[in-house]
Structures are given as C-alpha cells and as structure tokens.
Write a protein that holds these residues in place. Structure first.
Motif, PDB file in Angstrom:
ATOM      1  N   ILE A  37      22.737 -51.567  14.707  1.00  0.00           N
ATOM      2  CA  ILE A  37      22.189 -50.980  13.649  1.00  0.00           C
ATOM      3  C   ILE A  37      21.412 -49.681  13.845  1.00  0.00           C
ATOM      4  N   ARG A  38      20.708 -49.810  15.196  1.00  0.00           N
ATOM      5  CA  ARG A  38      20.050 -48.871  15.687  1.00  0.00           C
ATOM      6  C   ARG A  38      20.681 -47.554  16.194  1.00  0.00           C
ATOM      7  N   GLU A  39      21.626 -48.015  16.549  1.00  0.00           N
ATOM      8  CA  GLU A  39      22.666 -46.805  17.122  1.00  0.00           C
ATOM      9  C   GLU A  39      23.263 -46.135  15.906  1.00  0.00           C
ATOM     10  N   GLU A  40      23.432 -46.601  14.746  1.00  0.00           N
ATOM     11  CA  GLU A  40      24.076 -45.994  13.472  1.00  0.00           C
ATOM     12  C   GLU A  40      23.079 -45.266  12.934  1.00  0.00           C
ATOM     13  N   ARG A  41      21.920 -44.777  12.995  1.00  0.00           N
ATOM     14  CA  ARG A  41      20.981 -44.034  12.546  1.00  0.00           C
ATOM     15  C   ARG A  41      21.534 -42.605  12.682  1.00  0.00           C
ATOM     16  N   PRO A  42      21.129 -41.685  11.548  1.00  0.00           N
ATOM     17  CA  PRO A  42      20.206 -41.964  10.622  1.00  0.00           C
ATOM     18  C   PRO A  42      20.942 -42.900   9.569  1.00  0.00           C
ATOM     19  N   LEU A  43      20.136 -43.611   8.851  1.00  0.00           N
ATOM     20  CA  LEU A  43      20.864 -44.621   7.541  1.00  0.00           C
ATOM     21  C   LEU A  43      19.699 -44.363   6.728  1.00  0.00           C
ATOM     22  N   ASP A  44      20.075 -44.238   5.327  1.00  0.00           N
ATOM     23  CA  ASP A  44      19.243 -44.252   4.186  1.00  0.00           C
ATOM     24  C   ASP A  44      19.452 -45.268   2.978  1.00  0.00           C
ATOM     25  N   LEU A  45      20.716 -45.714   3.177  1.00  0.00           N
ATOM     26  CA  LEU A  45      21.073 -46.667   2.096  1.00  0.00           C
ATOM     27  C   LEU A  45      22.063 -47.672   3.020  1.00  0.00           C
ATOM     28  N   VAL A  46      21.423 -49.088   2.922  1.00  0.00           N
ATOM     29  CA  VAL A  46      22.567 -50.090   3.470  1.00  0.00           C
ATOM     30  C   VAL A  46      22.733 -51.172   2.832  1.00  0.00           C
ATOM     31  N   GLY A  47      23.911 -51.721   2.675  1.00  0.00           N
ATOM     32  CA  GLY A  47      24.547 -52.695   1.929  1.00  0.00           C
ATOM     33  C   GLY A  47      24.885 -53.905   3.169  1.00  0.00           C
TER      34      GLY A  47
END
Length: 123
Positions: A37-47
C-alpha cells in the motif's frame, strides 16, 4: 512551472484493494500488505474489500491524515480518503446489496468535496 502545478492540483489518485484479510492473517503477511500500500502512493481515495480493521490498515500503511469509514460486517468494504484533499459532506453510509456463500455483501459511500477544485463527488 505554474501550469503543471495547476493541472496536478486537480488530479486525484484512486485505488481499490482486495486485502484477502483471511489469507494475510493466516500466513502472517501483514508487513507485505502494508508495504504494498505504501508503494502505491500517492493515494487520495482508497476502497478496500475483505478488510476487517481499516483504522489499523490506514495507520500501519502510513496513510497519515486519512479519514475512513469501516461500514458493517461481515465482509466489510471500508473506504478511506485524504482529509487534507477532501472535505467530508455529511456522514458516510452503507447499504446491503447481496448475500452469497460467504455472507452479506455491502456497499459503502461518502460524499466529499475536492478542496482545490470545489467539485463534489460520491465515493
């Protein structure tokens, strides 16, 4: 310079994760999950799907400043959003949508306003 920054201001990064909670727990793969999950940043909305404790995931994945809504169980499908980027408009909600061999299935949502653009959205 300024033009690129203005374009980026309106960009929203959305992700959807099936965490396979039962599998991650049975095989003690929590560090892998949080690292991914950390590697996927930047994230703004997560389902999320199959996530029994969204507060724990948000905290351990380093999603500082994210608000979240767990929704009902079993088979929760929580959501999380960057509170610095979105203003929450009203309370989150949920609705039962189906039942299968694993139990009830839910839909969760929240109404938000993108602070930079003023655009309202249903997530």
């Amino acid at each position: 310079g300024g033009r690129l920054a203005a374009k980026e201001e309106g960009r929203v990064h959305v992700a959807s994760y099936n965490l396979f909670w039962w599998n991650v727990g049975a095989n003690d793969r929590w560090s892998e999950l949080y690292a991914r999950i950390r590697e996927e940043r930047p994230l703004d909305l997560v389902g999320f799907q199959e996530c029994s404790d969204v507060a724990l995931v948000v905290r351990r994945a380093g999603l500082d400043g994210f608000a979240h809504y767990q929704g009902p169980s079993p088979n929760p499908c929580p959501i999380a959003w960057n509170a610095a980027m979105f203003e929450q408009l009203g309370s989150p909600g949920h609705r039962w949508v189906a039942n299968d061999m694993w139990g009830d299935r839910w839909m969760t949502w929240v109404r938000l306003r993108h602070i930079a653009s003023g655009t309202a959205l249903f997530f």
